[in-house]
Design an enzyme around this catalytic site. Structure first.
Site, PDB file in Angstrom:
ATOM      1  N   GLU A 251       0.847  -1.188   0.000  1.00  0.00           N
ATOM      2  CA  GLU A 251       0.000   0.000   0.000  1.00  0.00           C
ATOM      3  C   GLU A 251       0.882   1.238   0.000  1.00  0.00           C
ATOM      4  O   GLU A 251       1.828   1.337   0.790  1.00  0.00           O
ATOM      5  CB  GLU A 251      -0.866   0.051   1.256  1.00  0.00           C
ATOM      6  CG  GLU A 251      -2.119  -0.774   1.209  1.00  0.00           C
ATOM      7  CD  GLU A 251      -2.956  -0.533   2.461  1.00  0.00           C
ATOM      8  OE1 GLU A 251      -2.943   0.607   2.988  1.00  0.00           O
ATOM      9  OE2 GLU A 251      -3.595  -1.475   2.918  1.00  0.00           O
TER      10      GLU A 251
ATOM     11  N   ASP B 275      -6.568   7.956  10.018  1.00  0.00           N
ATOM     12  CA  ASP B 275      -5.183   7.702  10.381  1.00  0.00           C
ATOM     13  C   ASP B 275      -4.840   8.289  11.731  1.00  0.00           C
ATOM     14  O   ASP B 275      -5.242   9.406  12.075  1.00  0.00           O
ATOM     15  CB  ASP B 275      -4.243   8.268   9.313  1.00  0.00           C
ATOM     16  CG  ASP B 275      -4.345   7.494   8.012  1.00  0.00           C
ATOM     17  OD1 ASP B 275      -4.119   6.282   8.057  1.00  0.00           O
ATOM     18  OD2 ASP B 275      -4.665   8.103   6.976  1.00  0.00           O
TER      19      ASP B 275
END
Length: 273
Positions: A49, A60
């Site tokens: 990724e 995040d």
């Protein structure tokens, strides 16, 4: 055949699982990103990724947010990431059959134009994308454009997703289903919740897609807990933190440190014979 589908078919035929590391593009710079991706490919990554830095990520934690901020402060642009991706795909990933997946905010996709973004991402060598801030109810147009290019649009299921909605997400996802392990944001955890295995067993009965678990996976013991229940594990914050901690050391030394951590996790997922 899309490289993500081909890779999971190959791994299943070998009774192996996909170790999926995450790297922030441009942290500390794109040359370092290319070096780290190459090292991860050599250390057992099944897919990789690549995170597109964005100023307001919704999922995040502090480690990845800080890496995004560092990259943006250095002036990273989407076009630069695409150029870096093409370089690492041609030089390292394509010869090994390792797919590259974008982790990208829909704001960046929308800004360029969904079809234009997908066209450029495909040209750069990406096989799919995870768009965490695009809910399944609003993803139909992007999914249609992605399907026309055989580009995978990977959806996320969380511990708090109602089961009826989880089934809808699983049916809409392509490539694999991203199973979020914990309630909250990305980041390292001491332990994963026991109920995660029950959720994975239930999801296994709802879809034939590969199930890959991310958020909080950072230690070999986490990987060992999940190994029999998943098709892959996704590790981000632990690797990004290792890269950040080595900022003052020579790049080859830092890259090796990231590789050593990745190797320990990959070996826990697919124990050497």
């Amino acid at each position: 055949m899309n490289l993500i589908d081909a890779q999971f078919q190959r791994l299943r035929s070998q009774n192996r699982k996909a170790f999926i590391p995450f790297v922030t593009a441009g942290d500390p710079d794109l040359d370092a990103t290319a070096a780290v991706v190459g090292e991860l490919a050599r250390r057992g990554a099944g897919l990789i990724e690549l995170g597109f830095p964005y100023s307001d990520p919704i999922a995040d934690g502090s480690v990845i947010q800080a890496s995004y901020t560092r990259a943006l402060d250095r002036g990273i642009r989407t076009a630069d990431i695409f150029a870096c991706a093409r370089r690492v795909v041609d030089g390292v990933l394509a010869p090994r059959g390792i797919p590259l997946v974008a982790m990208v905010s829909y704001s960046l996709v929308y800004h360029r134009g969904p079809d234009a973004f997908l066209a450029r991402a495909s040209e750069a060598g990406f096989s799919g994308a995870i768009v965490p801030d695009l809910p399944v109810e609003e993803a139909e147009d992007l999914a249609r454009l992605a399907a026309a290019r055989d580009f995978k649009l990977i959806q996320l299921v969380t511990p708090t997703t109602p089961r009826e909605r989880a089934v809808r997400i699983a049916r809409a996802s392509t490539g694999f289903l991203y199973c979020v392990s914990v309630t909250g944001i990305t980041g390292e955890r001491d332990r994963l919740p026991d109920e995660l295995l029950d959720q994975l067993r239930w999801l296994r009965g709802q879809t034939d897609l590969p199930l890959c678990v991310g958020f909080g996976v950072s230690r070999p013991e986490h990987v060992q807990m999940l190994r029999e229940a998943v098709d892959g594990v996704i590790v981000g914050s632990a690797l990004v933190r290792r890269l950040e901690q080595g900022a003052a050391r020579p790049l080859p030394e830092v890259v090796k440190g990231v590789g050593d951590l990745a190797q320990s996790l990959a070996d826990a997922l697919n124990p050497p014979a």
